[in-house]
Scaffold this motif. Structure first.
Motif, PDB file in Angstrom:
ATOM      1  N   GLY A  85      47.823   5.268 -38.138  1.00  0.00           N
ATOM      2  CA  GLY A  85      48.401   6.564 -37.752  1.00  0.00           C
ATOM      3  C   GLY A  85      48.468   6.769 -36.247  1.00  0.00           C
ATOM      4  N   LYS A  86      48.380   5.670 -35.471  1.00  0.00           N
ATOM      5  CA  LYS A  86      48.410   5.813 -34.004  1.00  0.00           C
ATOM      6  C   LYS A  86      49.858   5.717 -33.512  1.00  0.00           C
ATOM      7  CE  LYS A  86      43.695   4.502 -33.317  1.00  0.00           C
ATOM      8  NZ  LYS A  86      42.733   3.430 -33.228  1.00  0.00           N
ATOM      9  N   HIS A  87      50.588   6.794 -33.785  1.00  0.00           N
ATOM     10  CA  HIS A  87      52.028   6.751 -33.548  1.00  0.00           C
ATOM     11  C   HIS A  87      52.404   6.681 -32.072  1.00  0.00           C
ATOM     12  CE1 HIS A  87      52.456   7.242 -37.777  1.00  0.00           C
ATOM     13  NE2 HIS A  87      51.751   8.362 -37.758  1.00  0.00           N
ATOM     14  N   ASP A  88      51.584   7.305 -31.228  1.00  0.00           N
ATOM     15  CA  ASP A  88      51.927   7.265 -29.800  1.00  0.00           C
ATOM     16  C   ASP A  88      51.811   5.835 -29.256  1.00  0.00           C
ATOM     17  OD1 ASP A  88      49.253   7.594 -30.404  1.00  0.00           O
ATOM     18  OD2 ASP A  88      48.764   8.524 -28.467  1.00  0.00           O
ATOM     19  N   LEU A  89      50.799   5.089 -29.760  1.00  0.00           N
ATOM     20  CA  LEU A  89      50.652   3.708 -29.301  1.00  0.00           C
ATOM     21  C   LEU A  89      51.775   2.826 -29.847  1.00  0.00           C
ATOM     22  CD1 LEU A  89      46.770   3.202 -29.533  1.00  0.00           C
ATOM     23  CD2 LEU A  89      48.164   3.693 -27.524  1.00  0.00           C
ATOM     24  N   VAL A  90      52.186   3.102 -31.086  1.00  0.00           N
ATOM     25  CA  VAL A  90      53.313   2.363 -31.677  1.00  0.00           C
ATOM     26  C   VAL A  90      54.553   2.594 -30.801  1.00  0.00           C
ATOM     27  CG1 VAL A  90      54.848   2.164 -33.672  1.00  0.00           C
ATOM     28  CG2 VAL A  90      52.408   2.513 -34.019  1.00  0.00           C
ATOM     29  N   GLU A  91      54.745   3.849 -30.416  1.00  0.00           N
ATOM     30  CA  GLU A  91      55.876   4.203 -29.545  1.00  0.00           C
ATOM     31  C   GLU A  91      55.823   3.433 -28.215  1.00  0.00           C
ATOM     32  OE1 GLU A  91      58.989   5.459 -29.292  1.00  0.00           O
ATOM     33  OE2 GLU A  91      58.282   5.493 -31.366  1.00  0.00           O
ATOM     34  N   ALA A  92      54.604   3.406 -27.619  1.00  0.00           N
ATOM     35  CA  ALA A  92      54.439   2.719 -26.328  1.00  0.00           C
ATOM     36  C   ALA A  92      54.773   1.235 -26.476  1.00  0.00           C
ATOM     37  CB  ALA A  92      53.015   2.892 -25.819  1.00  0.00           C
ATOM     38  N   LEU A  93      54.311   0.638 -27.562  1.00  0.00           N
ATOM     39  CA  LEU A  93      54.598  -0.786 -27.797  1.00  0.00           C
ATOM     40  C   LEU A  93      56.085  -1.007 -27.980  1.00  0.00           C
ATOM     41  CD1 LEU A  93      52.093  -2.431 -30.315  1.00  0.00           C
ATOM     42  CD2 LEU A  93      52.657  -3.129 -27.995  1.00  0.00           C
ATOM     43  N   ARG A  94      56.682  -0.169 -28.843  1.00  0.00           N
ATOM     44  CA  ARG A  94      58.107  -0.380 -29.167  1.00  0.00           C
ATOM     45  C   ARG A  94      58.995  -0.206 -27.952  1.00  0.00           C
ATOM     46  NH1 ARG A  94      58.172   2.203 -34.999  1.00  0.00           N
ATOM     47  NH2 ARG A  94      57.239   0.406 -36.047  1.00  0.00           N
ATOM     48  N   SER A  95      58.574   0.686 -27.037  1.00  0.00           N
ATOM     49  CA  SER A  95      59.422   0.927 -25.865  1.00  0.00           C
ATOM     50  C   SER A  95      59.524  -0.341 -25.012  1.00  0.00           C
ATOM     51  CB  SER A  95      58.891   2.092 -25.034  1.00  0.00           C
ATOM     52  OG  SER A  95      57.696   1.703 -24.398  1.00  0.00           O
ATOM     53  N   SER A  96      58.610  -1.292 -25.209  1.00  0.00           N
ATOM     54  CA  SER A  96      58.684  -2.533 -24.421  1.00  0.00           C
ATOM     55  C   SER A  96      59.429  -3.642 -25.163  1.00  0.00           C
ATOM     56  CB  SER A  96      57.268  -3.007 -24.046  1.00  0.00           C
ATOM     57  OG  SER A  96      56.608  -3.498 -25.190  1.00  0.00           O
ATOM     58  N   ASN A  97      59.827  -3.385 -26.402  1.00  0.00           N
ATOM     59  CA  ASN A  97      60.536  -4.421 -27.167  1.00  0.00           C
ATOM     60  C   ASN A  97      61.948  -4.642 -26.625  1.00  0.00           C
ATOM     61  OD1 ASN A  97      58.384  -4.806 -28.831  1.00  0.00           O
ATOM     62  ND2 ASN A  97      59.255  -3.771 -30.615  1.00  0.00           N
ATOM     63  N   MET A  98      62.319  -5.898 -26.576  1.00  0.00           N
ATOM     64  CA  MET A  98      63.670  -6.240 -26.140  1.00  0.00           C
ATOM     65  C   MET A  98      64.418  -6.798 -27.340  1.00  0.00           C
ATOM     66  SD  MET A  98      63.425  -5.861 -22.755  1.00  0.00           S
ATOM     67  CE  MET A  98      64.549  -6.940 -21.883  1.00  0.00           C
ATOM     68  N   GLU A  99      65.709  -6.535 -27.350  1.00  0.00           N
ATOM     69  CA  GLU A  99      66.539  -7.032 -28.444  1.00  0.00           C
ATOM     70  C   GLU A  99      66.536  -8.577 -28.444  1.00  0.00           C
ATOM     71  OE1 GLU A  99      71.217  -6.943 -29.423  1.00  0.00           O
ATOM     72  OE2 GLU A  99      70.482  -5.575 -27.883  1.00  0.00           O
ATOM     73  N   SER A 100      66.443  -9.179 -29.634  1.00  0.00           N
ATOM     74  CA  SER A 100      66.460 -10.645 -29.695  1.00  0.00           C
ATOM     75  C   SER A 100      67.770 -11.153 -29.103  1.00  0.00           C
ATOM     76  CB  SER A 100      66.351 -11.119 -31.147  1.00  0.00           C
ATOM     77  OG  SER A 100      65.111 -10.717 -31.670  1.00  0.00           O
ATOM     78  N   GLY A 101      67.660 -12.186 -28.285  1.00  0.00           N
ATOM     79  CA  GLY A 101      68.869 -12.764 -27.686  1.00  0.00           C
ATOM     80  C   GLY A 101      69.281 -12.116 -26.379  1.00  0.00           C
ATOM     81  N   SER A 102      68.566 -11.049 -25.977  1.00  0.00           N
ATOM     82  CA  SER A 102      68.977 -10.380 -24.740  1.00  0.00           C
ATOM     83  C   SER A 102      68.278 -10.961 -23.505  1.00  0.00           C
ATOM     84  CB  SER A 102      68.690  -8.875 -24.823  1.00  0.00           C
ATOM     85  OG  SER A 102      67.304  -8.651 -24.920  1.00  0.00           O
ATOM     86  N   ILE A 103      67.291 -11.832 -23.746  1.00  0.00           N
ATOM     87  CA  ILE A 103      66.525 -12.373 -22.614  1.00  0.00           C
ATOM     88  C   ILE A 103      66.747 -13.873 -22.508  1.00  0.00           C
ATOM     89  CG2 ILE A 103      64.212 -12.673 -21.644  1.00  0.00           C
ATOM     90  CD1 ILE A 103      63.222 -10.489 -23.359  1.00  0.00           C
ATOM     91  N   ALA A 104      66.925 -14.346 -21.285  1.00  0.00           N
ATOM     92  CA  ALA A 104      66.973 -15.792 -21.057  1.00  0.00           C
ATOM     93  C   ALA A 104      66.024 -16.130 -19.915  1.00  0.00           C
ATOM     94  CB  ALA A 104      68.394 -16.215 -20.712  1.00  0.00           C
ATOM     95  N   TYR A 105      65.379 -17.259 -20.039  1.00  0.00           N
ATOM     96  CA  TYR A 105      64.491 -17.728 -18.977  1.00  0.00           C
ATOM     97  C   TYR A 105      65.066 -19.008 -18.383  1.00  0.00           C
ATOM     98  CZ  TYR A 105      61.192 -14.800 -21.530  1.00  0.00           C
ATOM     99  OH  TYR A 105      60.579 -13.763 -22.168  1.00  0.00           O
ATOM    100  N   ILE A 106      65.128 -19.043 -17.085  1.00  0.00           N
ATOM    101  CA  ILE A 106      65.584 -20.243 -16.377  1.00  0.00           C
ATOM    102  C   ILE A 106      64.420 -20.676 -15.504  1.00  0.00           C
ATOM    103  CG2 ILE A 106      67.166 -21.082 -14.605  1.00  0.00           C
ATOM    104  CD1 ILE A 106      68.906 -20.288 -16.651  1.00  0.00           C
ATOM    105  N   ARG A 107      64.185 -21.950 -15.394  1.00  0.00           N
ATOM    106  CA  ARG A 107      63.097 -22.419 -14.536  1.00  0.00           C
ATOM    107  C   ARG A 107      63.625 -22.731 -13.142  1.00  0.00           C
ATOM    108  NH1 ARG A 107      58.423 -21.174 -17.278  1.00  0.00           N
ATOM    109  NH2 ARG A 107      57.196 -23.060 -17.418  1.00  0.00           N
ATOM    110  N   GLN A 108      62.945 -22.225 -12.139  1.00  0.00           N
ATOM    111  CA  GLN A 108      63.226 -22.661 -10.764  1.00  0.00           C
ATOM    112  C   GLN A 108      62.235 -23.793 -10.490  1.00  0.00           C
ATOM    113  OE1 GLN A 108      62.257 -19.965  -7.536  1.00  0.00           O
ATOM    114  NE2 GLN A 108      63.736 -20.922  -6.163  1.00  0.00           N
ATOM    115  N   HIS A 109      62.739 -24.980 -10.335  1.00  0.00           N
ATOM    116  CA  HIS A 109      61.825 -26.126 -10.250  1.00  0.00           C
ATOM    117  C   HIS A 109      61.180 -26.301  -8.888  1.00  0.00           C
ATOM    118  CE1 HIS A 109      64.314 -27.334 -13.838  1.00  0.00           C
ATOM    119  NE2 HIS A 109      63.084 -27.242 -14.286  1.00  0.00           N
TER     120      HIS A 109
END
Ligand code: G1P
Length: 297
Positions: free
Chosen positions: A83-107
């Motif tokens: 029932g910790k809805h505020d914490l669920v909200e805090a977590l969800r606000s950091s979720n990113m849509e799948s496929g929206s992030i890409a990582y590139i390595r700077q070697h």
């Protein structure tokens, strides 16, 4: 050429040596202002500006940053069940849509210009934003959103700009102003980290950019300059030589240099005081400590 800006590059490959030993195992972008990592502030600002594709230029030792964007489904389910809805909200606000992030390595650590250039294949032929997460900006309307709105009028390339004292100018990219229109200036030159006394103005570049795709081609042409590094500033300055518009935008807001310890502490105080649930206790502590210091002098 004016087009909708949907991609943002986050150069996050830096070693963060100024925050050692913390950054031995924690990337500096995961260091926390109140209860959110620096990178979350950058992401929120990008989202508010309409960014949908997030490109992180990372390096070795940054896996904690990549992990931060995983969804914590088990934790969410547990908090939900408790029932910790505020914490669920805090977590969800950091979720990113799948496929929206890409990582590139700077070697290799060859500079900011090189880091942005590493993302060129993902950017393609469209205008894009660059956000330096070390520069945290508190503003009623998020800084990049202000810039996207201004860019809709100008096109070209645009950098966030802020007046700094002449003594500090050599720590920044500095604008040579052609025409000062108030919140906007048109730029006739840009110098990265000018030698003391040689800065063309007191208007410094702050870590928010909207760039024409031609800047990516310029990144192939630039040679190492300030600090022996490939500088983004030099590739943007080439736009001017090539006859394309470059603008500085005086954003409304307060910028914190979270790449420095003093700036990080200032941001902690400012963002702490901005939080309603902390304000009273934190403010009275600050009053107390200031009064005690004064009394001891
Ligand atoms: C970078 C840019 C510089 C800009 C600054 C803003 O420098 O190269 O033009 O003024 O960010 O924070 P850095 O601070 O990474 O040396």
């Amino acid at each position: 050429m004016k087009r909708k800006v949907t991609k943002a590059v986050f150069p996050v490959a830096g070693l963060g040596t100024r925050f050692l030993p913390a950054t031995k195992s924690v990337p500096k972008e995961v260091l926390t202002l109140v209860d959110r990592p620096l990178i979350q502030y950058a992401i929120d600002e990008a989202r508010a500006a309409g960014i949908t594709d997030f490109i992180f230029v990372t390096a070795k030792g940054k896996s904690a940053l990549e992990d931060y964007f995983d969804h914590a489904t088990d934790l969410e389910a547990k908090l939900e069940a408790d029932g910790k809805h505020d914490l669920v909200e805090a977590l969800r606000s950091s979720n990113m849509e799948s496929g929206s992030i890409a990582y590139i390595r700077q070697h290799r650590a060859l500079g900011l210009g090189h880091a942005v250039g590493c993302a060129r294949r993902l950017i393609g032929d469209e205008p894009f934003a660059v956000i330096l997460p070390d520069d945290v900006i508190a503003a009623e309307k998020p800084c990049l959103q202000q810039m996207v709105e201004a860019y809709a009028e100008t096109g070209g390339s645009m950098v966030a700009a802020m007046e700094v004292s002449p003594a500090r100018a050599s720590s920044y990219g500095v604008l040579d102003i052609e025409d000062d229109m108030g919140s906007m200036v048109s730029v006739k030159g840009m110098v990265e980290k000018p030698k003391p006394g040689t800065a063309p103005s007191n208007l410094a570049v702050i870590g928010r950019y909207i760039l024409a795709p031609t800047v990516l081609a310029n990144l192939d042409q630039i040679v190492p300059s300030a600090g022996g590094e490939l500088q983004l500033t030099d590739a943007i300055a080439m736009e001017i030589e090539q006859g394309r518009g470059v603008y500085g935008y005086r954003f409304r807001g307060e910028r914190f240099d979270c790449g420095s310890k003093a700036g990080f502490l200032q941001a902690t105080v400012a963002f702490g005081l901005a939080r309603e649930e902390l304000r009273e206790e934190f403010q009275s502590y600050l009053h107390e400590i200031v009064a005690m210091r004064k009394a001891a002098q």
